[in-house]
Design a protein around this motif. Structure first.
Motif, PDB file in Angstrom:
ATOM      1  N   ARG A  54       0.838  -1.202   0.000  1.00 40.52           N
ATOM      2  CA  ARG A  54       0.000   0.000   0.000  1.00 40.52           C
ATOM      3  C   ARG A  54       0.875   1.255   0.000  1.00 40.52           C
ATOM      4  O   ARG A  54       1.957   1.269   0.594  1.00 40.52           O
ATOM      5  CB  ARG A  54      -0.923   0.015   1.216  1.00 40.52           C
ATOM      6  N   TYR A  55       0.335   2.308  -0.641  1.00 31.68           N
ATOM      7  CA  TYR A  55       1.055   3.572  -0.770  1.00 31.68           C
ATOM      8  C   TYR A  55       0.145   4.736  -0.448  1.00 31.68           C
ATOM      9  O   TYR A  55      -1.082   4.649  -0.607  1.00 31.68           O
ATOM     10  CB  TYR A  55       1.610   3.733  -2.197  1.00 31.68           C
ATOM     11  N   LYS A  56       0.754   5.820   0.029  1.00 30.64           N
ATOM     12  CA  LYS A  56       0.046   7.086   0.219  1.00 30.64           C
ATOM     13  C   LYS A  56       0.733   8.132  -0.647  1.00 30.64           C
ATOM     14  O   LYS A  56       1.956   8.163  -0.735  1.00 30.64           O
ATOM     15  CB  LYS A  56       0.078   7.524   1.677  1.00 30.64           C
ATOM     16  N   ALA A  57      -0.092   8.960  -1.253  1.00 34.97           N
ATOM     17  CA  ALA A  57       0.438  10.053  -2.069  1.00 34.97           C
ATOM     18  C   ALA A  57      -0.170  11.357  -1.593  1.00 34.97           C
ATOM     19  O   ALA A  57      -1.345  11.406  -1.206  1.00 34.97           O
ATOM     20  CB  ALA A  57       0.095   9.835  -3.543  1.00 34.97           C
ATOM     21  N   THR A  58       0.655  12.397  -1.606  1.00 34.83           N
ATOM     22  CA  THR A  58       0.155  13.741  -1.352  1.00 34.83           C
ATOM     23  C   THR A  58       0.332  14.540  -2.629  1.00 34.83           C
ATOM     24  O   THR A  58       1.358  14.428  -3.301  1.00 34.83           O
ATOM     25  CB  THR A  58       0.909  14.426  -0.191  1.00 34.83           C
ATOM     26  N   GLY A  59      -0.672  15.299  -2.965  1.00 32.24           N
ATOM     27  CA  GLY A  59      -0.609  16.168  -4.129  1.00 32.24           C
ATOM     28  C   GLY A  59      -0.910  17.587  -3.700  1.00 32.24           C
ATOM     29  O   GLY A  59      -1.760  17.808  -2.827  1.00 32.24           O
ATOM     30  N   ALA A  60      -0.210  18.553  -4.292  1.00 25.79           N
ATOM     31  CA  ALA A  60      -0.409  19.954  -3.934  1.00 25.79           C
ATOM     32  C   ALA A  60      -0.345  20.830  -5.180  1.00 25.79           C
ATOM     33  O   ALA A  60       0.497  20.600  -6.056  1.00 25.79           O
ATOM     34  CB  ALA A  60       0.652  20.410  -2.934  1.00 25.79           C
ATOM     35  N   ARG A 102       2.646  19.400  -7.641  1.00 20.07           N
ATOM     36  CA  ARG A 102       3.720  18.476  -7.253  1.00 20.07           C
ATOM     37  C   ARG A 102       3.119  17.381  -6.386  1.00 20.07           C
ATOM     38  O   ARG A 102       2.044  17.556  -5.815  1.00 20.07           O
ATOM     39  CB  ARG A 102       4.820  19.218  -6.512  1.00 20.07           C
ATOM     40  N   ALA A 103       3.822  16.261  -6.303  1.00 15.70           N
ATOM     41  CA  ALA A 103       3.326  15.136  -5.504  1.00 15.70           C
ATOM     42  C   ALA A 103       4.485  14.330  -4.941  1.00 15.70           C
ATOM     43  O   ALA A 103       5.603  14.357  -5.473  1.00 15.70           O
ATOM     44  CB  ALA A 103       2.426  14.233  -6.354  1.00 15.70           C
ATOM     45  N   GLN A 104       4.189  13.615  -3.855  1.00 13.72           N
ATOM     46  CA  GLN A 104       5.136  12.689  -3.237  1.00 13.72           C
ATOM     47  C   GLN A 104       4.418  11.369  -3.003  1.00 13.72           C
ATOM     48  O   GLN A 104       3.226  11.349  -2.688  1.00 13.72           O
ATOM     49  CB  GLN A 104       5.631  13.225  -1.895  1.00 13.72           C
ATOM     50  N   LEU A 105       5.140  10.255  -3.146  1.00 10.20           N
ATOM     51  CA  LEU A 105       4.578   8.923  -2.938  1.00 10.20           C
ATOM     52  C   LEU A 105       5.369   8.216  -1.843  1.00 10.20           C
ATOM     53  O   LEU A 105       6.607   8.126  -1.928  1.00 10.20           O
ATOM     54  CB  LEU A 105       4.620   8.106  -4.231  1.00 10.20           C
ATOM     55  N   ALA A 135       9.068   8.200  -4.435  1.00  4.28           N
ATOM     56  CA  ALA A 135       9.100   8.966  -5.690  1.00  4.28           C
ATOM     57  C   ALA A 135       8.458  10.333  -5.492  1.00  4.28           C
ATOM     58  O   ALA A 135       7.613  10.512  -4.605  1.00  4.28           O
ATOM     59  CB  ALA A 135       8.375   8.210  -6.803  1.00  4.28           C
ATOM     60  N   THR A 136       8.883  11.275  -6.319  1.00  7.46           N
ATOM     61  CA  THR A 136       8.288  12.607  -6.348  1.00  7.46           C
ATOM     62  C   THR A 136       8.005  12.962  -7.808  1.00  7.46           C
ATOM     63  O   THR A 136       8.576  12.362  -8.726  1.00  7.46           O
ATOM     64  CB  THR A 136       9.222  13.676  -5.742  1.00  7.46           C
ATOM     65  N   ALA A 137       7.142  13.949  -7.996  1.00 10.47           N
ATOM     66  CA  ALA A 137       6.838  14.386  -9.360  1.00 10.47           C
ATOM     67  C   ALA A 137       6.356  15.829  -9.347  1.00 10.47           C
ATOM     68  O   ALA A 137       5.924  16.343  -8.318  1.00 10.47           O
ATOM     69  CB  ALA A 137       5.767  13.489  -9.983  1.00 10.47           C
ATOM     70  N   SER A 138       6.448  16.442 -10.507  1.00 11.47           N
ATOM     71  CA  SER A 138       5.842  17.752 -10.722  1.00 11.47           C
ATOM     72  C   SER A 138       5.220  17.735 -12.103  1.00 11.47           C
ATOM     73  O   SER A 138       5.647  16.979 -12.987  1.00 11.47           O
ATOM     74  CB  SER A 138       6.878  18.871 -10.598  1.00 11.47           C
ATOM     75  N   SER A 139       4.170  18.537 -12.276  1.00 14.88           N
ATOM     76  CA  SER A 139       3.508  18.552 -13.573  1.00 14.88           C
ATOM     77  C   SER A 139       2.902  19.913 -13.880  1.00 14.88           C
ATOM     78  O   SER A 139       2.655  20.717 -12.990  1.00 14.88           O
ATOM     79  CB  SER A 139       2.421  17.470 -13.649  1.00 14.88           C
ATOM     80  N   SER A 140       2.691  20.111 -15.163  1.00 17.69           N
ATOM     81  CA  SER A 140       1.905  21.231 -15.676  1.00 17.69           C
ATOM     82  C   SER A 140       0.621  20.610 -16.198  1.00 17.69           C
ATOM     83  O   SER A 140       0.649  19.577 -16.877  1.00 17.69           O
ATOM     84  CB  SER A 140       2.623  21.916 -16.838  1.00 17.69           C
ATOM     85  N   LEU A 141      -0.498  21.245 -15.877  1.00 17.08           N
ATOM     86  CA  LEU A 141      -1.794  20.727 -16.310  1.00 17.08           C
ATOM     87  C   LEU A 141      -2.556  21.830 -17.040  1.00 17.08           C
ATOM     88  O   LEU A 141      -2.531  22.984 -16.614  1.00 17.08           O
ATOM     89  CB  LEU A 141      -2.622  20.253 -15.115  1.00 17.08           C
ATOM     90  N   VAL A 142      -3.195  21.473 -18.131  1.00 13.23           N
ATOM     91  CA  VAL A 142      -4.044  22.406 -18.858  1.00 13.23           C
ATOM     92  C   VAL A 142      -5.373  22.471 -18.120  1.00 13.23           C
ATOM     93  O   VAL A 142      -5.961  21.435 -17.795  1.00 13.23           O
ATOM     94  CB  VAL A 142      -4.267  21.939 -20.308  1.00 13.23           C
ATOM     95  N   VAL A 143      -5.834  23.685 -17.824  1.00 16.75           N
ATOM     96  CA  VAL A 143      -7.144  23.869 -17.208  1.00 16.75           C
ATOM     97  C   VAL A 143      -8.158  23.975 -18.341  1.00 16.75           C
ATOM     98  O   VAL A 143      -8.011  24.802 -19.244  1.00 16.75           O
ATOM     99  CB  VAL A 143      -7.178  25.125 -16.313  1.00 16.75           C
ATOM    100  N   LEU A 144      -9.161  23.105 -18.303  1.00 17.85           N
ATOM    101  CA  LEU A 144     -10.192  23.047 -19.334  1.00 17.85           C
ATOM    102  C   LEU A 144     -11.451  23.718 -18.799  1.00 17.85           C
ATOM    103  O   LEU A 144     -12.103  23.186 -17.901  1.00 17.85           O
ATOM    104  CB  LEU A 144     -10.483  21.594 -19.710  1.00 17.85           C
ATOM    105  N   GLN A 145     -11.750  24.888 -19.335  1.00 23.26           N
ATOM    106  CA  GLN A 145     -12.945  25.632 -18.898  1.00 23.26           C
ATOM    107  C   GLN A 145     -14.157  25.090 -19.631  1.00 23.26           C
ATOM    108  O   GLN A 145     -14.046  24.503 -20.714  1.00 23.26           O
ATOM    109  CB  GLN A 145     -12.766  27.120 -19.183  1.00 23.26           C
ATOM    110  N   ALA A 146     -15.338  25.308 -19.052  1.00 19.76           N
ATOM    111  CA  ALA A 146     -16.579  24.918 -19.720  1.00 19.76           C
ATOM    112  C   ALA A 146     -16.710  25.695 -21.014  1.00 19.76           C
ATOM    113  O   ALA A 146     -16.354  26.879 -21.068  1.00 19.76           O
ATOM    114  CB  ALA A 146     -17.763  25.205 -18.820  1.00 19.76           C
ATOM    115  N   PRO A 147     -17.168  25.053 -22.072  1.00 21.58           N
ATOM    116  CA  PRO A 147     -17.366  25.779 -23.334  1.00 21.58           C
ATOM    117  C   PRO A 147     -18.338  26.945 -23.132  1.00 21.58           C
ATOM    118  O   PRO A 147     -19.315  26.813 -22.394  1.00 21.58           O
ATOM    119  CB  PRO A 147     -17.968  24.728 -24.266  1.00 21.58           C
TER     120      PRO A 147
END
Length: 172
Positions: A122-128, A140-143, A153-165
């Motif tokens: 089992r694993y726990k992840a935190t995302g911020a 960013r996140a940690q596992l 493990a750690t990670a960082s990401s860029s995410l596209v925000v998708l607005q309602a049409p």
């Protein structure tokens, strides 16, 4: 697909979500006394993903995973893609928790640092959320291995925000 977050039997007009994962996150936030297992997202199901905590005001989430054995590779550790998927869930779900109901997000890029082997378990992840704008979010996140608390493990990401049409109805 639009998904209602709360039953209409509450006598109010519940928010309608574009993203079923976001609806589940907000269901948890409405009743945060126990964990909530994801029940609609096939990958989250395979990872046996549960929400443990959410703070939408600061864009943080804590998730638990008990990955299916199909993610174990020959050396009896989790495959790197499975580790990355858990981190991606933590980052995307942190962003989803902080977005309005008609918005969603999609990972544009993701970088993962593998710090230690991830044995079966089992694993726990935190995302911020580091920053969330109208068109992009950064997270960013940690596992952690749940049994030992070891950071794997750690990670960082860029995410596209998708607005309602524009002009789209929010009715179900």
């Amino acid at each position: 697909m639009l998904v209602s977050c709360l039953p209409c039997s509450l006598g109010m007009n519940p928010p309608v979500y574009r993203n079923p994962d976001q609806a589940q996150i907000h269901r948890f936030m409405a009743q945060p006394d126990s964990s909530l297992r994801f029940d609609g997202n096939p990958m989250a199901l395979a990872m046996r993903t549960s929400i443990l905590a959410v703070d939408a005001t600061v864009g943080c989430i804590e998730l638990a995973f008990d990955p299916d054995p199909l993610f174990i590779q020959g050396t009896n550790v989790l495959q790197g893609g499975a580790v990355t998927a858990m981190l991606d869930f933590a980052m995307a779900f942190a962003v989803l928790a902080s977005l309005p109901p008609q918005a969603s997000c999609a990972t544009a890029n993701l970088g993962t640092s593998f710090l230690a082997p991830a044995p079966r378990g089992r694993y726990k992840a935190t995302g911020a959320v580091d920053r969330c704008g109208r068109t992009m979010a950064f997270a960013r996140a940690q596992l952690f291995e749940e049994a030992t608390g070891k950071l794997v493990a750690t990670a960082s990401s860029s995410l596209v925000v998708l607005q309602a049409p524009a002009g789209r109805s929010t009715a179900p």
